[in-house]
Design an enzyme around this catalytic site. Structure first.
Site, PDB file in Angstrom:
ATOM      1  CB  SER A 275       0.785   3.908  -5.723  1.00 56.94           C
ATOM      2  OG  SER A 275       2.025   3.379  -6.083  1.00 56.94           O
TER       3      SER A 275
ATOM      4  CD  GLU B 159      10.140   8.062 -17.716  1.00 56.12           C
ATOM      5  OE1 GLU B 159       9.476   7.382 -16.902  1.00 56.12           O
ATOM      6  OE2 GLU B 159      10.131   7.824 -18.937  1.00 56.12           O
TER       7      GLU B 159
ATOM      8  CD  GLU C 155       8.608  -2.884  -5.032  1.00 54.47           C
ATOM      9  OE1 GLU C 155       8.749  -2.301  -3.944  1.00 54.47           O
ATOM     10  OE2 GLU C 155       7.737  -2.593  -5.858  1.00 54.47           O
TER      11      GLU C 155
ATOM     12  N   GLY D 200       0.829  -1.209   0.000  1.00 58.73           N
ATOM     13  CA  GLY D 200       0.000   0.000   0.000  1.00 58.73           C
ATOM     14  C   GLY D 200       0.856   1.249   0.000  1.00 58.73           C
TER      15      GLY D 200
HETATM   16  C1  LIG Z   1       1.176  -3.406 -12.959  1.00 59.68           C
HETATM   17  C2  LIG Z   1       1.352  -2.431 -11.831  1.00 59.68           C
HETATM   18  C3  LIG Z   1       1.292  -2.891 -10.535  1.00 59.68           C
HETATM   19  C4  LIG Z   1       1.436  -1.987  -9.474  1.00 59.68           C
HETATM   20  N1  LIG Z   1       1.339  -2.470  -8.190  1.00 59.68           N
HETATM   21  C5  LIG Z   1       1.446  -1.607  -7.164  1.00 59.68           C
HETATM   22  C6  LIG Z   1       1.286  -2.066  -5.812  1.00 59.68           C
HETATM   23  O1  LIG Z   1       1.057  -3.251  -5.582  1.00 59.68           O
HETATM   24  N2  LIG Z   1       1.360  -1.165  -4.813  1.00 59.68           N
HETATM   25  C7  LIG Z   1       1.619   0.147  -5.037  1.00 59.68           C
HETATM   26  O2  LIG Z   1       1.719   0.908  -4.074  1.00 59.68           O
HETATM   27  N3  LIG Z   1       1.768   0.635  -6.297  1.00 59.68           N
HETATM   28  C8  LIG Z   1       1.677  -0.213  -7.363  1.00 59.68           C
HETATM   29  N4  LIG Z   1       1.805   0.252  -8.645  1.00 59.68           N
HETATM   30  C9  LIG Z   1       1.943   1.693  -8.856  1.00 59.68           C
HETATM   31  C10 LIG Z   1       3.311   2.129  -9.348  1.00 59.68           C
HETATM   32  O3  LIG Z   1       4.250   2.048  -8.301  1.00 59.68           O
HETATM   33  C11 LIG Z   1       3.123   3.543  -9.884  1.00 59.68           C
HETATM   34  O4  LIG Z   1       2.330   3.456 -11.052  1.00 59.68           O
HETATM   35  C12 LIG Z   1       4.431   4.212 -10.215  1.00 59.68           C
HETATM   36  O5  LIG Z   1       5.175   4.466  -9.059  1.00 59.68           O
HETATM   37  C13 LIG Z   1       4.201   5.541 -10.970  1.00 59.68           C
HETATM   38  O6  LIG Z   1       3.327   6.357 -10.275  1.00 59.68           O
HETATM   39  P1  LIG Z   1       2.051   7.014 -11.015  1.00 59.68           P
HETATM   40  O7  LIG Z   1       1.279   5.913 -11.666  1.00 59.68           O
HETATM   41  O8  LIG Z   1       1.346   7.871 -10.035  1.00 59.68           O
HETATM   42  O9  LIG Z   1       2.649   7.884 -12.194  1.00 59.68           O
HETATM   43  P2  LIG Z   1       3.347   9.331 -12.062  1.00 59.68           P
HETATM   44  O10 LIG Z   1       4.235   9.358 -10.873  1.00 59.68           O
HETATM   45  O11 LIG Z   1       2.279  10.359 -12.156  1.00 59.68           O
HETATM   46  O12 LIG Z   1       4.207   9.353 -13.354  1.00 59.68           O
HETATM   47  C14 LIG Z   1       3.660   9.557 -14.663  1.00 59.68           C
HETATM   48  C15 LIG Z   1       4.833   9.677 -15.634  1.00 59.68           C
HETATM   49  O13 LIG Z   1       5.601  10.842 -15.301  1.00 59.68           O
HETATM   50  C16 LIG Z   1       6.968  10.471 -15.098  1.00 59.68           C
HETATM   51  N5  LIG Z   1       7.543  11.262 -14.003  1.00 59.68           N
HETATM   52  C17 LIG Z   1       7.022  11.453 -12.769  1.00 59.68           C
HETATM   53  N6  LIG Z   1       7.859  12.198 -12.018  1.00 59.68           N
HETATM   54  C18 LIG Z   1       8.938  12.463 -12.788  1.00 59.68           C
HETATM   55  C19 LIG Z   1      10.167  13.168 -12.564  1.00 59.68           C
HETATM   56  N7  LIG Z   1      10.431  13.769 -11.403  1.00 59.68           N
HETATM   57  N8  LIG Z   1      11.064  13.232 -13.591  1.00 59.68           N
HETATM   58  C20 LIG Z   1      10.793  12.626 -14.790  1.00 59.68           C
HETATM   59  N9  LIG Z   1       9.650  11.942 -15.045  1.00 59.68           N
HETATM   60  C21 LIG Z   1       8.741  11.858 -14.068  1.00 59.68           C
HETATM   61  C22 LIG Z   1       6.924   9.011 -14.709  1.00 59.68           C
HETATM   62  O14 LIG Z   1       8.147   8.353 -14.955  1.00 59.68           O
HETATM   63  C23 LIG Z   1       5.781   8.493 -15.566  1.00 59.68           C
HETATM   64  O15 LIG Z   1       6.239   8.180 -16.859  1.00 59.68           O
HETATM   65  C24 LIG Z   1       1.669  -0.613  -9.729  1.00 59.68           C
HETATM   66  C25 LIG Z   1       1.732  -0.161 -11.051  1.00 59.68           C
HETATM   67  C26 LIG Z   1       1.560  -1.045 -12.089  1.00 59.68           C
HETATM   68  C27 LIG Z   1       1.636  -0.528 -13.501  1.00 59.68           C
END
Ligand SMILES: Cc1cc2nc3c(=O)[nH]c(=O)nc-3n(C[C@H](O)[C@H](O)[C@H](O)COP(=O)(O)OP(=O)(O)OC[C@H]3O[C@@H](n4cnc5c(N)ncnc54)[C@H](O)[C@@H]3O)c2cc1C
Length: 381
Positions: free
Chosen positions: A133, A368, A249, A131
């Site tokens: 994101s 990224e 991880e 837990g």
């Molecule tokens: C299949 C799958 C399983 C998952 N399982 C889990 C889980 O079990 N538990 C959990 O907690 N989370 C989980 N996640 C979530 C995952 O950790 C997040 O999707 C990830 O950390 C990105 O966060 P976000 O989706 O909010 O995207 P954002 O953080 O909004 O990013 C969107 C885009 O912007 C880019 N970006 C963001 N900040 C920057 C920066 N400072 N510089 C350059 N580029 C940037 C990112 O690289 C990305 O391409 C899962 C995701 C997927 C796809």
């Protein structure tokens, strides 16, 4: 500039016999699985398989015997994982608990928490989810807004998590939430809790992915009462505890083997192979082997009690790029005369991976973000 350390690992004695034992156990259990169920296998949830593995003592393999573990070495565990993933065994049910929730409990848990959860995890009967994101807190994890407030011997939890893998099937979540004000530093005031997902006030809402499957969820907390003895580690140290899980991880063989079933089907279908197919298969093999050596080297350092966070981030970034590109590389071979029938295993696994592989470089930290960590670790930013 910091040097990257990928020292070759010497394998412990008896490792080949161990690998054979693992293979013999897995082979009959995956023989009937369709190819598309062997792809991305660490996301495939199968409680029956997890219990069988647990009964054999192969979950929590490195943990102390008093907590249900087998006290085997980290490199033996690596070989076990590699064989499970290469064969496409459905390990998703216990994967997170075995990889990081169990080790977090061993490191930060109270004796009562360890006794309660670790033996059940090791038996393959207790599943955890991560837990971290939230909407608005993914890459920028310190922005989490879920909050727990102390009321006597309980904490009252409110907020929302998202993308929580297997929350609809897991028993417990380790949730990162705000318990204090951030003050000058945003990473302060965060804590981790062991949240029973059956508690009143927890709502789990599945999210359907692009391929039509349900792996991850939204999880809502509405005045959820969490007993104080379910605080994991130290109040306010959630960020440090959470980030210490990340090497575990990020560096494992799951970060380059998610598309392995496709490679296996390619080898079957491209026989006899054209010259162009042989060259591409050779390239893929060389890249796979290099990644394996790098990932093994990180496992060796983790086994020695080090925290190779920089190398782990590099393995994940390179591994994800490899496993994500594989479906397109195989698709390109179709133009080179590789025969493909709609119902062939190669077609089915390719169709699945073309849809789900974009997520490989998101889960566990995006490309990224990892590259930012690598650049910082190398002293480049
Ligand atoms: C299949 C799958 C399983 C998952 N399982 C889990 C889980 O079990 N538990 C959990 O907690 N989370 C989980 N996640 C979530 C995952 O950790 C997040 O999707 C990830 O950390 C990105 O966060 P976000 O989706 O909010 O995207 P954002 O953080 O909004 O990013 C969107 C885009 O912007 C880019 N970006 C963001 N900040 C920057 C920066 N400072 N510089 C350059 N580029 C940037 C990112 O690289 C990305 O391409 C899962 C995701 C997927 C796809």
């Amino acid at each position: 500039m910091n040097a990257l350390a990928f020292e070759p690992v010497s394998l412990p004695p008896g490792i080949h016999a161990w690998r054979r034992e693992v293979r013999e156990f897995i082979a009959p259990r995956v023989a009937a699985l369709p190819a598309e169920k062997r792809a991305n296998a660490w996301a495939v949830f199968d409680a029956v398989f997890s219990r069988e593995l647990g009964a054999r003592g192969w979950i929590g393999l490195t943990w102390p015997r008093e907590y249900g573990g087998a006290q085997r070495s980290a490199l033996e565990r690596y070989v076990l994982l590699e064989e499970l993933l290469a064969a496409g065994a459905p390990v998703g049910a216990h994967w997170i608990a075995d990889r990081q929730s169990g080790p977090a409990l061993l490191r930060y848990g109270t004796e009562a928490q360890r006794q309660r959860f670790l033996p059940a995890i090791a038996r393959g009967e207790c599943y955890f989810c991560i837990g971290m994101s939230e909407p608005g807190a993914g890459s920028d994890l310190a922005a989490v807004r879920s909050r727990a407030q102390r009321r006597g011997d309980r904490w009252i939890l409110n907020g929302q998590k998202v993308w929580t893998t297997h929350a609809h099937q897991a028993h417990m979540m380790i949730a990162l939430v705000r318990t204090g004000e951030p003050g000058g530093k945003r990473h302060e005031g965060l804590s981790q809790f062991l949240v029973d997902l059956k508690s009143p006030g927890v709502t789990v809402r599945p999210i359907v992915d692009l391929a039509g499957d349900v792996h991850f969820n939204e999880v809502f907390f509405d005045d959820v009462a969490v007993p104080h003895d379910m605080l994991l580690g130290t109040e306010g140290q959630g960020w440090q505890q959470c980030t210490s899980e990340l090497s575990l991880e990020r560096s494992g063989p799951e970060r380059y083997l998610s598309s392995h079933a496709l490679f296996v089907e390619l080898l079957r279908a491209a026989s006899p192979a054209s010259e162009a197919q042989c060259i591409e298969i050779g390239r893929i093999t060389a890249e796979l082997w290099t990644l394996r050596q790098m990932s093994f080297a990180v496992a060796g350092r983790l086994a020695n009690g080090q925290d190779p966070a920089l190398e782990a981030a590099l393995v994940k970034d390179l591994g994800n790029s490899f496993e994500q590109a594989l479906p397109r590389r195989v698709q390109a071979l179709l133009d080179d005369g590789l025969a493909l029938h709609d119902d062939a295993p190669l077609a089915r696994v390719l169709a699945l991976l073309l849809q789900v592989s974009p997520s490989f470089s998101l889960r566990g930290g995006t490309r990224e973000i990892l590259r930012g960590i690598i650049a910082r670790g190398l002293g480049l930013r």
